[in-house]
Each structure stands twice: as C-alpha cells, then as structure tokens.
Design an enzyme around this catalytic site. Sequence first.
Site, PDB file in Angstrom:
ATOM      1  CB  ILE A 153      -0.970  -0.012   1.186  1.00 44.88           C
ATOM      2  CG1 ILE A 153      -1.973  -1.166   1.029  1.00 44.88           C
ATOM      3  CG2 ILE A 153      -1.704   1.319   1.306  1.00 44.88           C
ATOM      4  CD1 ILE A 153      -2.883  -1.368   2.211  1.00 44.88           C
ATOM      5  CG  ASP A 202      10.068  -0.240   4.750  1.00 49.49           C
ATOM      6  OD1 ASP A 202      10.823  -1.071   5.297  1.00 49.49           O
ATOM      7  OD2 ASP A 202       8.945  -0.544   4.297  1.00 49.49           O
ATOM      8  CB  ALA A 226      -1.660   1.498   9.092  1.00 49.29           C
ATOM      9  NE  ARG A 227      -5.963  -3.654  11.085  1.00 44.70           N
ATOM     10  CZ  ARG A 227      -6.412  -3.557   9.844  1.00 44.70           C
ATOM     11  NH1 ARG A 227      -6.395  -2.372   9.246  1.00 44.70           N
ATOM     12  NH2 ARG A 227      -6.876  -4.612   9.200  1.00 44.70           N
ATOM     13  CG  ASP A 271     -10.452   4.759   7.611  1.00 47.36           C
ATOM     14  OD1 ASP A 271     -11.609   5.212   7.709  1.00 47.36           O
ATOM     15  OD2 ASP A 271     -10.191   3.668   7.062  1.00 47.36           O
ATOM     16  CD  GLU A 285     -11.262   0.295  13.437  1.00 48.72           C
ATOM     17  OE1 GLU A 285     -11.828  -0.488  12.650  1.00 48.72           O
ATOM     18  OE2 GLU A 285     -10.094   0.689  13.278  1.00 48.72           O
ATOM     19  CG  HIS A 292     -11.380   0.237   9.425  1.00 51.53           C
ATOM     20  ND1 HIS A 292     -10.802  -0.621  10.329  1.00 51.53           N
ATOM     21  CD2 HIS A 292     -10.718   0.037   8.257  1.00 51.53           C
ATOM     22  CE1 HIS A 292      -9.828  -1.298   9.736  1.00 51.53           C
ATOM     23  NE2 HIS A 292      -9.769  -0.904   8.471  1.00 51.53           N
TER      24      HIS A 292
END
Length: 332
Positions: free
Chosen positions: A162, A181, A241-242, A266, A271, A290
């Site tokens: 992504i 990264d 992402a999370r 999001d 959640e 989400h």
Amino acid sequence: MDAPNALYILSSNAFTKIYGPEEQMEIASLCNLYATPQTAESIAENPELLYDVEIIFSGWGAPQMDAKFLAAAPHLKAVFYGAGSVKKMVTDAFWNRGIILTSAWAANGIPVSEFALAEILFSLKHGWKYVRAIHDTGAYVPKTSSPSLYGSTVAIISLGMIGRKVTKLLKNFHLNVVAYDPFVTQDTADKLGVRLVSLEEAFRIADVVSLHTPLLPETKGMITEAHLRSMKPGATFVNTARGAIVDEPAMIRVLQERPDIFAVLDVTNPEPPVDGSPLYTMPNVFMTPHISGSTDQECRRLGQSAVEECRAYLEGRPLKWRLTKEMAAKLA
C-alpha cells in the site's frame, strides 16, 4: 476433466458483497457448486457437506479451519479467500495439510491507497480545518496559509504494497516524497523515486505523514509521543493502517497541547474509540469509521481476485497471491 467440487463458506453479508452475479457466473463455469452458500454456523451444523469439497471460496466470516474442520474435509485442496487477513481462519493444522491458500489482500489495498491519497491531498490544503470551522461557526471563514500541493513534503511510513501504491500515486503531483522503511534498499527507493529517512526525520520534516505499517508485535506503539510532538506547525498525521501502531494516549495529549497540528484517522485503538474519548470532539481530529478498505461495489474486486486465482490454479498457472504461513502472519 470433471469440474472440482466447490463451496462458498463465509458470512451471508460478505457473500453478497464479494461475489456478485458476474463472479458467481464465472465460478459456476469453473467449479461444481454442489450446495447453496454456507456460513461458518451452517457448516458447523452440517459438516457432512465438507466431505466432497475440493475448493472453498471464502471471505469475511470464514470458519476457523482447524483439525476438526479439516477432518470433515478430506479432499480439500485449495481455498480462495476474497478478503485480506486470514489470521482468524487458518491454523497450524491447515498449514500442515499443505492446502493452497490465496488472499485478495492486494486487491483490497487498491481502495486503501486511493483513500490515503485523497486524505493526503485534502490535508495539504487544510481542507479539514475549513470544513469544521464553517460547520461550527455557520459562517464563511477566511483563508489561512496551508502547505498546498506544490513543493510540500509527504512522508510515507513503510513501503509495503500500500505504501508503494500511495508513493506512485503521489508522483502525479509536484510533491517531495520521503519514506521510512528499514527493510527497503536504496536501489528500491531510487526506483520508487523517494528519499529514505529515519522515522524521526519523517515526522520532523513532513507536511503530511501517512502511516502504512502492518500491525505486528514489534510495530505496536511504534509511533510515539516524541514523533508526534516533533511535527512542524500545520502538519497532519494520516492513519489508514491500524490504530495500535500509534501510542494513542500520547497522541491525544500532543493534539490537545498542539491545536496547530491535525490527525486524520480512519483507524483507532480500540475501534471504535471508547465512549467519551476525546477523539470524538477534539477540533484538530477528523475520524472516519474504517472505510479505507473495500466497501460496497469495491468488494467485487476481491471476488474477482478469487476467481482469477482459481482459474490460474485449474489451468496449472502460477498463483499471484498465494500465501505462506509467514506471509499470512504479516497481513493486518
């Protein structure tokens, strides 16, 4: 050669979303669907239906394929999963059987990357701030300075599938894209046209920081108070992402103390946020429930991915999205 025996096993809601009329027609041309679509609950009540199955088409609401399930399905050879993460479905018994498994995780990444792009671009114009100010005051508000879509810096955190898609989409704009990264080589970064930076520098220099890290034990709480506190005035943190990758209590503290920076979320942890969470009412926080992943018509792309993988499998061609145990563990 006779068509292989196949079943759909997933939640009723997921079935109608993922496998539309076109996908169902293609699957029917490839396989012998010898029973109506099943759910995890119905197959548990009628395990004898599993005896002849060779191929399972699944998705959200899939059953856990443990030793008991697999004992009832002695001829099962392949599972085509029309969604992303398979963590709740697979077990050691599944992997030990050597059953082929593919996932539509790559197809599901397309709307996430498109959604992230939209949020990044809107954030660079400080669109969220204007929408809230006009709504809250009931009046037109004057323009103030914003980073804009020319020459600003966007930081991508993690260059997985992504993150790379977002990076490529951003190349259509006059922006400076940097990335963090630790597993990406300089050669790969050069091909993507991004400059590799440390996580600390990414937060310090970016006008928008967009998070795309998978949730793993080692990434939980990776984004700390120090990272968020170092953001430049007017900067925005975007998370598709999370939520657990971020130290959320620390993020709330920073955002309360620094109304000059913004968070576009999001995902959260938990959640949804607990009742009474400051995230619901903070003026510099903008949440969506989400929705970045596949929704409504976008879910048909996941079903089409399962169809294409099944066709390749039956024709003896390489599978693009086959999962190993190690790969499955990394899918969020």
